[in-house]
Design an enzyme around this catalytic site. Structure first.
Site, PDB file in Angstrom:
ATOM      1  N   LYS A   1       5.904 -11.982  -8.101  1.00  0.00           N
ATOM      2  CA  LYS A   1       4.580 -12.401  -7.656  1.00  0.00           C
ATOM      3  C   LYS A   1       3.914 -13.068  -8.844  1.00  0.00           C
ATOM      4  CE  LYS A   1       0.495 -11.434  -5.117  1.00  0.00           C
ATOM      5  NZ  LYS A   1      -0.001 -10.796  -3.912  1.00  0.00           N
TER       6      LYS A   1
ATOM      7  N   THR B   1       3.511  -8.387   1.579  1.00  0.00           N
ATOM      8  CA  THR B   1       4.097  -7.613   0.477  1.00  0.00           C
ATOM      9  C   THR B   1       5.175  -6.670   1.004  1.00  0.00           C
ATOM     10  OG1 THR B   1       2.065  -7.727  -0.837  1.00  0.00           O
ATOM     11  CG2 THR B   1       3.621  -5.969  -1.379  1.00  0.00           C
ATOM     12  N   VAL B   2       4.887  -6.019   2.113  1.00  0.00           N
ATOM     13  CA  VAL B   2       5.882  -5.134   2.725  1.00  0.00           C
ATOM     14  C   VAL B   2       7.090  -5.941   3.189  1.00  0.00           C
ATOM     15  CG1 VAL B   2       6.327  -3.550   4.644  1.00  0.00           C
ATOM     16  CG2 VAL B   2       4.175  -3.412   3.381  1.00  0.00           C
TER      17      VAL B   2
ATOM     18  N   GLY C   1      -2.383 -14.089  -1.242  1.00  0.00           N
ATOM     19  CA  GLY C   1      -3.231 -14.369  -0.093  1.00  0.00           C
ATOM     20  C   GLY C   1      -2.683 -15.478   0.782  1.00  0.00           C
TER      21      GLY C   1
ATOM     22  N   PRO D   1       7.680  -4.182  12.770  1.00  0.00           N
ATOM     23  CA  PRO D   1       6.615  -3.347  13.335  1.00  0.00           C
ATOM     24  C   PRO D   1       5.893  -2.567  12.249  1.00  0.00           C
ATOM     25  CG  PRO D   1       8.742  -2.290  13.660  1.00  0.00           C
ATOM     26  CD  PRO D   1       9.024  -3.639  13.044  1.00  0.00           C
ATOM     27  N   ARG D   2       4.662  -2.178  12.531  1.00  0.00           N
ATOM     28  CA  ARG D   2       3.953  -1.273  11.637  1.00  0.00           C
ATOM     29  C   ARG D   2       4.640   0.085  11.713  1.00  0.00           C
ATOM     30  NH1 ARG D   2       0.581  -4.418   8.418  1.00  0.00           N
ATOM     31  NH2 ARG D   2      -0.433  -5.994   9.721  1.00  0.00           N
TER      32      ARG D   2
END
Length: 215
Positions: free
Chosen positions: A33, A17-18, A103, A184-185
Site C-alpha cells: 500500500k 483491504t480485505v 480510498g 461475502p461479509r
C-alpha cells in the site's frame, strides 16, 4: 512475466483491504500500500498481515505513512510533507504483487495529482472492488468510465457484500467488464475464513486472465 495487480475501489470502506489480503494469499504474493492515511488504529498493511499466511517480509512498507485519516493530499499537508509521485513506482518482483490504492479512484494525492492519474502512468491492470449495497451501480459505472477514459486496463469487478445479482449483472453489462466474483461479509473474519470464502467465490485463473482485460 511479473504479475502486478492494482486493487482499487469505488470509494472508502468498500472492503478492498480485505479483498487485497485474500488475493495476496491466493497468489502467494507480496502486498504493498504506497500511501497509508491514518495510523491511530490497525493500518491496512497490518490488517493484510493478520489475514494472510504469507511471510511478514512480503508485506512491503508504505512509502508514505500519514497520521490523519483523511484524503492523502490533506493528510500529507497536515504532516508538513508533499507526496512525490516519482517515489511511487511499483516494485518489480519475481512473485505476484498486489498494490492497494488509498480510498476511491478520484482521491487526490497532491493538489495537482489524482490517484487515478498515477494509475494511468503505471498502466497496470486494475481490479475494481465494488459494494453490493444500494447506490453501487452509479458508483461502479462512474469508476469504470473513469478508468476507461484513461485507457487503464480493467481485469474486472470484485463485488463485496450480500448477494445482489441484478446489480452485479447490470454493472458488468453496462460497464462491459468481467464479474470476477463476490466476497461475502464474514461473521468471523480471520485468515482461515477469508481464504475459504475467496476459494469458494473466485478463480485465480480468471483473475490472472490478462487476455480478458478490457481497456
Amino acid at each position: 512475466m511479473t504479475i502486478r495487480i492494482v486493487v482499487a475501489a469505488t470509494g472508502t470502506d468498500v472492503g478492498k483491504t480485505v479483498f487485497s489480503a485474500a488475493l495476496t494469499n491466493a497468489l502467494d504474493g507480496y502486498y504493498w500500500k504506497p500511501v497509508q492515511a491514518g495510523l491511530a488504529n490497525e493500518t491496512d498493511a497490518e490488517t493484510v498481515n493478520r489475514l494472510t499466511r504469507v511471510p511478514e517480509s512480503r508485506i512491503l512498507p508504505e512509502r508514505y505513512r500519514l497520521n490523519t485519516p483523511a484524503s492523502p493530499h490533506f493528510a500529507a499537508e497536515i504532516d508538513g510533507i508533499e507526496i512525490d509521485a516519482k517515489t511511487l513506482s511499483p516494485f518489480g518482483l519475481p512473485t505476484p504483487l498486489v498494490i492497494e490504492t488509498a480510498g476511491g479512484l478520484m482521491v487526490p494525492l497532491t493538489r495537482r495529482l489524482l490517484q487515478i492519474d498515477l494509475l494511468a502512468q503505471w498502466r497496470l491492470p486494475v481490479i475494481l472492488c465494488a459494494s453490493t449495497a444500494l447506490g453501487t451501480i452509479n458508483h461502479s459505472l462512474l469508476s469504470i468510465e473513469a478508468l476507461k477514459r484513461r485507457a487503464i486496463p480493467i481485469l474486472g469487478v470484485a463485488f463485496i457484500g450480500g448477494e445482489n445479482a441484478d446489480s452485479e449483472r447490470t454493472i458488468a453489462t453496462f460497464g462491459a467488464v468481467r464479474r470476477l466474483g463476490r466476497l461475502p461479509r464474514l461473521d468471523v473474519l480471520d485468515a482461515d475464513t477469508l481464504q475459504s470464502a475467496f476459494a469458494q467465490n473466485f478463480s485465480v485463473a480468471d483473475v490472472l486472465d490478462i487476455g480478458a482485460v478490457g481497456p
